[in-house]
Design a protein around this motif. Structure first.
Motif, PDB file in Angstrom:
ATOM      1  N   LYS A 192       0.847  -1.196   0.000  1.00 41.18           N
ATOM      2  CA  LYS A 192       0.000   0.000   0.000  1.00 41.18           C
ATOM      3  C   LYS A 192       0.879   1.242   0.000  1.00 41.18           C
ATOM      4  O   LYS A 192       1.780   1.379   0.828  1.00 41.18           O
ATOM      5  N   LEU A 193       0.599   2.127  -0.949  1.00 42.91           N
ATOM      6  CA  LEU A 193       1.353   3.371  -1.068  1.00 42.91           C
ATOM      7  C   LEU A 193       0.677   4.472  -0.258  1.00 42.91           C
ATOM      8  O   LEU A 193      -0.540   4.664  -0.343  1.00 42.91           O
ATOM      9  N   HIS A 194       1.462   5.171   0.528  1.00 44.19           N
ATOM     10  CA  HIS A 194       1.100   6.495   1.026  1.00 44.19           C
ATOM     11  C   HIS A 194       1.926   7.472   0.182  1.00 44.19           C
ATOM     12  O   HIS A 194       3.157   7.455   0.243  1.00 44.19           O
ATOM     13  N   THR A 195       1.268   8.269  -0.597  1.00 42.55           N
ATOM     14  CA  THR A 195       1.987   9.145  -1.522  1.00 42.55           C
ATOM     15  C   THR A 195       2.262  10.495  -0.872  1.00 42.55           C
ATOM     16  O   THR A 195       2.215  10.624   0.340  1.00 42.55           O
ATOM     17  N   TRP A 196       2.554  11.505  -1.668  1.00 45.15           N
ATOM     18  CA  TRP A 196       3.057  12.769  -1.136  1.00 45.15           C
ATOM     19  C   TRP A 196       1.937  13.630  -0.542  1.00 45.15           C
ATOM     20  O   TRP A 196       0.866  13.767  -1.122  1.00 45.15           O
ATOM     21  N   MET A 197       2.237  14.184   0.601  1.00 43.06           N
ATOM     22  CA  MET A 197       1.277  15.013   1.326  1.00 43.06           C
ATOM     23  C   MET A 197       1.995  16.252   1.841  1.00 43.06           C
ATOM     24  O   MET A 197       3.204  16.226   2.041  1.00 43.06           O
ATOM     25  N   ALA A 208      -4.412   7.860   0.053  1.00 44.11           N
ATOM     26  CA  ALA A 208      -4.013   9.187  -0.427  1.00 44.11           C
ATOM     27  C   ALA A 208      -4.017  10.224   0.687  1.00 44.11           C
ATOM     28  O   ALA A 208      -3.118  11.063   0.779  1.00 44.11           O
ATOM     29  N   PHE A 209      -5.012  10.229   1.551  1.00 39.43           N
ATOM     30  CA  PHE A 209      -5.121  11.163   2.668  1.00 39.43           C
ATOM     31  C   PHE A 209      -4.743  12.585   2.265  1.00 39.43           C
ATOM     32  O   PHE A 209      -3.908  13.233   2.876  1.00 39.43           O
ATOM     33  N   HIS A 210      -5.385  13.073   1.228  1.00 43.32           N
ATOM     34  CA  HIS A 210      -5.018  14.389   0.706  1.00 43.32           C
ATOM     35  C   HIS A 210      -6.117  15.434   0.824  1.00 43.32           C
ATOM     36  O   HIS A 210      -5.927  16.564   0.406  1.00 43.32           O
ATOM     37  N   ASP A 250      -6.388  -2.637  -5.761  1.00 41.55           N
ATOM     38  CA  ASP A 250      -7.423  -3.326  -4.987  1.00 41.55           C
ATOM     39  C   ASP A 250      -8.378  -2.370  -4.277  1.00 41.55           C
ATOM     40  O   ASP A 250      -9.535  -2.724  -4.066  1.00 41.55           O
ATOM     41  N   TRP A 251      -7.876  -1.203  -3.857  1.00 39.34           N
ATOM     42  CA  TRP A 251      -8.777  -0.240  -3.218  1.00 39.34           C
ATOM     43  C   TRP A 251      -8.156   1.143  -3.201  1.00 39.34           C
ATOM     44  O   TRP A 251      -6.942   1.312  -3.348  1.00 39.34           O
ATOM     45  N   ILE A 252      -9.022   2.142  -3.019  1.00 36.54           N
ATOM     46  CA  ILE A 252      -8.616   3.533  -2.813  1.00 36.54           C
ATOM     47  C   ILE A 252      -9.109   3.931  -1.420  1.00 36.54           C
ATOM     48  O   ILE A 252     -10.252   3.670  -1.055  1.00 36.54           O
ATOM     49  N   GLU A 253      -8.230   4.580  -0.684  1.00 35.64           N
ATOM     50  CA  GLU A 253      -8.485   4.863   0.733  1.00 35.64           C
ATOM     51  C   GLU A 253      -8.247   6.343   1.042  1.00 35.64           C
ATOM     52  O   GLU A 253      -7.205   6.893   0.695  1.00 35.64           O
ATOM     53  N   GLU A 254      -9.198   6.965   1.637  1.00 34.59           N
ATOM     54  CA  GLU A 254      -9.128   8.310   2.226  1.00 34.59           C
ATOM     55  C   GLU A 254      -8.553   9.385   1.296  1.00 34.59           C
ATOM     56  O   GLU A 254      -7.664  10.139   1.688  1.00 34.59           O
ATOM     57  N   ILE A 261     -13.376   0.507  -8.789  1.00 36.43           N
ATOM     58  CA  ILE A 261     -12.421   0.130  -7.759  1.00 36.43           C
ATOM     59  C   ILE A 261     -13.081   0.294  -6.388  1.00 36.43           C
ATOM     60  O   ILE A 261     -13.785   1.276  -6.146  1.00 36.43           O
ATOM     61  N   PRO A 262     -12.915  -0.667  -5.473  1.00 33.92           N
ATOM     62  CA  PRO A 262     -13.527  -0.543  -4.152  1.00 33.92           C
ATOM     63  C   PRO A 262     -12.999   0.688  -3.391  1.00 33.92           C
ATOM     64  O   PRO A 262     -11.803   0.985  -3.402  1.00 33.92           O
ATOM     65  N   VAL A 263     -13.931   1.370  -2.746  1.00 34.61           N
ATOM     66  CA  VAL A 263     -13.604   2.480  -1.850  1.00 34.61           C
ATOM     67  C   VAL A 263     -13.583   1.932  -0.430  1.00 34.61           C
ATOM     68  O   VAL A 263     -14.540   1.262  -0.003  1.00 34.61           O
ATOM     69  N   LEU A 264     -12.505   2.195   0.303  1.00 40.10           N
ATOM     70  CA  LEU A 264     -12.349   1.706   1.675  1.00 40.10           C
ATOM     71  C   LEU A 264     -12.476   2.859   2.655  1.00 40.10           C
ATOM     72  O   LEU A 264     -11.894   3.923   2.457  1.00 40.10           O
TER      73      LEU A 264
END
Length: 382
Positions: free
Chosen positions: A169-174, A207-209, A229-233, A252-255
């Motif tokens: 799982k990637l946490h990308t740039w914030m 993503a938490f963006h 597999d999913w997109i999160e926050e 794509i499933p949303v979590l």
């Protein structure tokens, strides 16, 4: 079986994890930080323990709420004790937070396991004794050779697959990264990882963006093409309607939700609204093992998976006790840190992973943490 004492100890330990101005973890030089441990004792000498940041266990919170509810009570009555503490939150949630509920609840479960000589997941009713882990990266940075470019993510993904991970799982740039957030850069990193690991490794993104709806939709559509597999926050979770809108638009499933307040009750609302395809819970997010299990079982009743947020011994025990959680989140991981080095206040890892990507449940009683009590005592903060 009667609780006679509740104490909190604060101690120093060394780490190479640093928090930026937004609270995100990054690697850096070794430095000292403080950690807390809550201990609940009974009249017959048994103890249960749980770790939490010191601010979660402030003396006035323990005196005003926790000790009033626990002292003199049967430690086995975890459900009633949790309900009594949660009731105290009305008008006092700023002091008696869900994190405080969680550390108390976890210490009670640890106490039960240590008293009976059994791991917590066996007390709940074990489903498995090993679980697949996905490697959860730290968020992007501006460190040369770290996670500063899409190519960095691709190279690190290859390292994780070689270690045995079957999912990443990637946490990308914030922020405070100067140019972030950026949907197109997120998708470049995701594409670089997919190219690096091939089609058989499961991929996800957190993503938490606080993206807008249209940005989140663009990100989700790009992830669909990459087989994630999913997109999160990707958006602020206080707007449940935005997540229903997004889930209706995407394949794509949303979590979610991860950080939304409201414990299992709020997560029931998300299911009812159709705001997510995979539910989210976590011991610290919802106020303990007790409400995390409520969330997981509720999701199962709706035929939904419910993924547990974060590592730690308590989350691992929960994952091992249910059927409808596919993964254990192991991390946070970075090219400049070695996760398996563990913590200096634990004698061994609570979540060792084998070469095939499985984390095996420890057979130690309670939460399964191999605590170095000598280190804690030798590094106490007055």
């Amino acid at each position: 079986m009667i609780i006679t004492d509740v104490t909190a100890r604060v101690f120093r330990h060394k780490t190479r994890r640093h928090s930026d101005s937004a609270g995100h973890a990054h690697p850096g030089p070794e430095h000292e930080v403080q950690q807390g441990i809550l201990t609940i004792r009974t009249e017959d000498g048994h103890e249960g323990h749980s770790f939490a940041p010191p601010e979660v266990m402030r003396p006035h919170v323990l005196d005003k709420y926790v000790r009033k509810v626990l002292i003199g009570q049967d430690h086995r009555d975890r459900e009633r004790l949790w309900q009594d503490l949660a009731h105290w939150q009305r008008g006092s949630a700023a002091q008696l937070t869900d994190r405080t509920l969680a550390v108390v609840d976890c210490a009670l479960w640890d106490l039960a396991g240590r008293t009976l000589g059994q791991p917590v997941y066996k007390l709940i009713g074990g489903y498995r004794d090993k679980v697949l882990a996905y490697g959860s990266t730290m968020c992007g940075d501006e460190l040369e050779g770290g996670l500063a470019t899409p190519e960095d993510y691709g190279r690190f993904a290859e390292t994780l697959v070689a270690r045995g991970y079957k999912g990443i799982k990637l946490h990308t740039w914030m922020p405070p990264v100067s140019w972030s957030p950026d949907v197109k850069m997120d998708l470049k990193a995701c594409a670089a990882v997919r190219e690096a690991v091939g089609p058989d490794i499961r991929l996800m993104i957190d993503a938490f963006h606080w993206y807008s709806r249209t940005d989140a939709l663009e990100l989700g559509r790009g992830l669909e093409k990459l087989g994630f597999d999913w997109i999160e926050e990707p958006m602020d979770e206080q707007s449940m309607s935005s997540y229903k809108w997004l889930a209706d638009q995407l394949d794509i499933p949303v979590l979610g939700p991860e950080s939304a307040a409201g414990k299992h009750w709020q997560r029931a609302e998300w299911v009812k609204a159709g705001a997510c395809d995979i539910l989210r819970t976590g011991v610290n997010d919802v106020g303990g093992i007790t409400p995390a299990l409520k969330t997981l079982h509720m999701a199962e009743a709706f035929g939904m998976n419910c993924e547990v947020h974060g590592n730690t011994a308590m989350n691992l025990q929960v994952v091992a006790a249910v059927r409808n959680c596919r993964w254990y989140e192991r991390g946070l991981l970075h090219p400049f840190l070695e996760y398996d080095d563990g913590f200096d206040y634990l004698k061994s890892l609570s979540d060792p992973m084998d070469a095939d990507g499985y984390v095996h449940l420890p057979d130690r009683p309670g939460l399964g943490e191999d605590i170095d009590f000598d280190h804690i005592e030798n590094n106490r903060v007055a």
